[in-house]
Design a protein around this motif. Structure first.
Motif, PDB file in Angstrom:
ATOM      1  N   UNK A  34       0.713  -1.663  -0.186  1.00  0.00           N
ATOM      2  CA  UNK A  34       0.502  -0.107  -0.050  1.00  0.00           C
ATOM      3  C   UNK A  34       0.697   1.581   0.040  1.00  0.00           C
ATOM      4  N   UNK A  35       2.637   1.518  -0.173  1.00  0.00           N
ATOM      5  CA  UNK A  35       2.982   1.979   0.252  1.00  0.00           C
ATOM      6  C   UNK A  35       3.168   2.915  -1.512  1.00  0.00           C
ATOM      7  N   UNK A  36       2.894   3.870  -1.762  1.00  0.00           N
ATOM      8  CA  UNK A  36       2.963   4.822  -2.300  1.00  0.00           C
ATOM      9  C   UNK A  36       2.621   5.948  -3.323  1.00  0.00           C
ATOM     10  N   UNK A  37       2.285   7.068  -3.726  1.00  0.00           N
ATOM     11  CA  UNK A  37       1.218   7.624  -4.315  1.00  0.00           C
ATOM     12  C   UNK A  37       1.256   8.397  -4.943  1.00  0.00           C
ATOM     13  N   UNK A  49      -5.814  15.466  -4.588  1.00  0.00           N
ATOM     14  CA  UNK A  49      -6.632  14.395  -4.828  1.00  0.00           C
ATOM     15  C   UNK A  49      -5.606  13.063  -4.604  1.00  0.00           C
ATOM     16  N   UNK A  50      -5.463  12.500  -4.124  1.00  0.00           N
ATOM     17  CA  UNK A  50      -4.222  11.426  -3.898  1.00  0.00           C
ATOM     18  C   UNK A  50      -5.056   9.952  -3.509  1.00  0.00           C
ATOM     19  N   UNK A  51      -5.065   8.762  -3.590  1.00  0.00           N
ATOM     20  CA  UNK A  51      -5.499   7.651  -3.603  1.00  0.00           C
ATOM     21  C   UNK A  51      -5.953   7.017  -2.032  1.00  0.00           C
ATOM     22  N   UNK A  52      -7.302   6.280  -2.110  1.00  0.00           N
ATOM     23  CA  UNK A  52      -8.050   6.273  -0.674  1.00  0.00           C
ATOM     24  C   UNK A  52      -6.435   5.528   0.487  1.00  0.00           C
ATOM     25  N   UNK A  53      -6.675   5.070   1.177  1.00  0.00           N
ATOM     26  CA  UNK A  53      -5.935   4.299   2.473  1.00  0.00           C
ATOM     27  C   UNK A  53      -5.674   3.017   2.072  1.00  0.00           C
ATOM     28  N   UNK A  54      -5.016   1.857   2.416  1.00  0.00           N
ATOM     29  CA  UNK A  54      -5.633   0.031   2.366  1.00  0.00           C
ATOM     30  C   UNK A  54      -6.244  -0.077   1.348  1.00  0.00           C
ATOM     31  N   UNK A  58      -1.422  -0.532  -7.606  1.00  0.00           N
ATOM     32  CA  UNK A  58      -1.941  -1.525  -8.889  1.00  0.00           C
ATOM     33  C   UNK A  58      -3.666  -1.810  -8.694  1.00  0.00           C
ATOM     34  N   UNK A  59      -4.422  -1.013  -7.544  1.00  0.00           N
ATOM     35  CA  UNK A  59      -6.060  -1.560  -7.049  1.00  0.00           C
ATOM     36  C   UNK A  59      -6.697  -0.636  -7.787  1.00  0.00           C
ATOM     37  N   UNK A  60      -5.612   1.264  -8.398  1.00  0.00           N
ATOM     38  CA  UNK A  60      -6.359   2.019  -8.552  1.00  0.00           C
ATOM     39  C   UNK A  60      -7.358   2.113  -9.524  1.00  0.00           C
ATOM     40  N   UNK A  61      -8.336   1.795  -9.976  1.00  0.00           N
ATOM     41  CA  UNK A  61      -8.849   1.613 -10.983  1.00  0.00           C
ATOM     42  C   UNK A  61      -9.761   2.399 -11.303  1.00  0.00           C
ATOM     43  N   UNK A  62      -9.820   3.961 -10.571  1.00  0.00           N
ATOM     44  CA  UNK A  62     -10.282   5.162 -10.821  1.00  0.00           C
ATOM     45  C   UNK A  62     -11.537   6.209 -10.034  1.00  0.00           C
ATOM     46  N   UNK A  63     -12.201   6.903 -10.018  1.00  0.00           N
ATOM     47  CA  UNK A  63     -12.799   8.164  -8.957  1.00  0.00           C
ATOM     48  C   UNK A  63     -13.014   7.139  -7.682  1.00  0.00           C
ATOM     49  N   UNK A  64     -13.815   6.045  -7.936  1.00  0.00           N
ATOM     50  CA  UNK A  64     -13.818   5.430  -6.644  1.00  0.00           C
ATOM     51  C   UNK A  64     -12.798   5.398  -5.232  1.00  0.00           C
ATOM     52  N   UNK A  65     -11.454   5.585  -6.081  1.00  0.00           N
ATOM     53  CA  UNK A  65     -10.546   4.772  -5.439  1.00  0.00           C
ATOM     54  C   UNK A  65      -9.548   5.936  -4.545  1.00  0.00           C
ATOM     55  N   UNK A  66     -10.171   7.536  -5.267  1.00  0.00           N
ATOM     56  CA  UNK A  66      -9.511   8.786  -4.877  1.00  0.00           C
ATOM     57  C   UNK A  66     -10.515   9.998  -3.863  1.00  0.00           C
TER      58      UNK A  66
END
Length: 92
Positions: A34-37, A49-54, A58-66
């Motif tokens: 989960x390290x890195x953004x 804007x950045x990815x959510x925690x957890x 490779x699991x960031x697919x779109x706006x729902x993860x931001x």
């Protein structure tokens, strides 16, 4: 990261590109668990804007993860918290 914003592009389109940047970096070996953004300054000046925690890059697919984080570290939009990497790189 600089992504030009125009009236023709929706926030979802821009966040989709941010998600793609996360996945490309992960494919190139720049993510570890989960390290890195990657962060993007909000066009309205509300924060970044950045990815959510957890989740991993490779699991960031779109706006729902931001998530949108203000410059004091508070979540303004999105679900979940901001990853610690994002909170460490806040700038005003």
């Amino acid at each position: 990261m600089t992504i030009e914003n125009s009236e023709a592009r929706s926030l979802d389109d821009i966040l989709g590109e941010l998600a793609l940047a996360h996945r490309v970096l992960a494919m190139e070996g720049h993510g570890f668990g989960t390290i890195g953004t990657v962060a993007l300054r909000d066009a309205e000046g509300r924060g970044f804007w950045t990815k959510r925690t957890g989740i991993g890059m490779e699991e960031v697919y779109g706006p729902a993860e931001m998530v949108l984080i203000d410059f004091d570290g508070n979540r303004v939009a999105g679900s979940g918290g901001a990853c610690a990497d994002a909170l460490d790189m806040r700038c005003g």
